[in-house]
Design an enzyme around this catalytic site. Structure first.
Site, PDB file in Angstrom:
ATOM      1  CD  GLU A 169      -3.336  -1.061   0.599  1.00 21.24           C
ATOM      2  OE1 GLU A 169      -3.267  -0.163   0.011  1.00 21.24           O
ATOM      3  OE2 GLU A 169      -3.627  -2.061   0.004  1.00 21.24           O
ATOM      4  CB  CYS A 177      -5.594  -3.049   6.415  1.00 17.33           C
ATOM      5  SG  CYS A 177      -5.570  -4.951   6.259  1.00 17.33           S
ATOM      6  CG  HIS A 199      -4.595  -5.346   1.176  1.00 14.42           C
ATOM      7  ND1 HIS A 199      -4.681  -4.109   1.644  1.00 14.42           N
ATOM      8  CD2 HIS A 199      -5.273  -6.087   2.590  1.00 14.42           C
ATOM      9  CE1 HIS A 199      -5.786  -3.772   2.490  1.00 14.42           C
ATOM     10  NE2 HIS A 199      -5.769  -4.691   3.015  1.00 14.42           N
TER      11      HIS A 199
HETATM   12  N1  PCA Z   1      -8.303  -7.141   5.631  1.00 17.27           N
HETATM   13  C1  PCA Z   1      -8.423  -6.517   6.149  1.00 17.27           C
HETATM   14  C2  PCA Z   1      -9.228  -6.286   7.930  1.00 17.27           C
HETATM   15  C3  PCA Z   1      -8.328  -8.054   8.561  1.00 17.27           C
HETATM   16  C4  PCA Z   1      -7.987  -8.113   7.276  1.00 17.27           C
HETATM   17  O1  PCA Z   1      -6.484  -9.191   6.916  1.00 17.27           O
HETATM   18  C5  PCA Z   1      -8.518  -4.331   5.648  1.00 17.27           C
HETATM   19  O2  PCA Z   1      -7.969  -5.054   4.659  1.00 17.27           O
HETATM   20  O3  PCA Z   1      -8.821  -3.836   6.050  1.00 17.27           O
END
Ligand code: PCA
Length: 204
Positions: free
Chosen positions: A80, A142, A166
């Site tokens: 990100e 996240c 992610h």
């Molecule tokens: N993904 C979520 C919250 C916990 C996770 O593993 C997110 O993308 O916000």
């Protein structure tokens, strides 16, 4: 040796498995490149997630914080670029559903990752692993932990680098939720190890 805090999240919403939990536990106490890795799992709860994260940072005193989360709909590994000062989510694991709330009342609108995200993507590509920079971490947990971590580092004038990545689903998750598309767990592990190596390379 330098220290790296690696976090994953517990399962949440419809997902009975979170591959980032498996990775944080699986890489805990391993030495990868220049780093001694400490893996920890965070709750999917506004408030508690960052309290636990800060407690781990105080305990471990890492040089680098690599935060991981599942993006069930993504088909690549996506570091990100930025976290924004907004909580606006579906239900967290404690039932909280913030709407358009600032994370920090007087905080900056956005905070950029301080990890070498371009090098991370390039080194994943060299290993044959699909990856791209993402320009939105969403407005759920996240984005929340990424923003909180970067804000905490800035406020305290700490030297540590931090950022969020992610990951796509694992095959184990796809077996439970067949509408998703996923990767072998081993490839997700290889991708995270590769990113840790590339963070090591770009770190003075
Ligand atoms: N993904 C979520 C919250 C916990 C996770 O593993 C997110 O993308 O916000």
């Amino acid at each position: 040796m330098k220290r790296l805090l690696l976090t994953g999240f517990q399962p949440f919403l419809s997902h009975p498995i979170n591959p980032t939990e498996t990775i944080a536990k699986g890489l805990d106490s391993q030495v990868i490149g220049d780093f001694n890795v400490s893996g920890r799992v965070l709750p999917v709860e506004f408030g508690r997630a960052s309290e636990e994260l800060f407690a781990h940072v105080e305990d471990i005193e890492p040089d680098v914080v690599l935060l991981l989360g599942l993006a069930a709909g993504r088909k690549k590994i996506t570091p990100e670029r930025i976290a924004i000062n907004v909580n606006d989510g579906v239900k967290d694991n404690a039932g909280k559903t913030p709407v358009d709330e600032p994370i920090e009342i007087d905080g900056e609108n956005g905070l950029f990752s301080t990890l070498p995200i371009r090098e991370m993507v390039d080194s994943l590509h060299k290993k044959g692993i699909p990856a791209s920079i993402s320009n939105s971490a969403g407005t759920y947990l996240c984005n929340y932990v990424m923003y909180q971590m970067l804000h905490y580092i800035k406020k305290n004038d700490f030297k540590m680098k931090a950022g969020f990545v992610h990951l796509p689903p694992s095959f184990e998750l796809v077996l439970k939720e067949p509408e998703l598309t996923g990767w072998p767990m081993q490839t997700l592990f290889d991708g995270v190890k590769e990113m840790i190596l590339s963070v090591g390379g770009g770190y003075e």
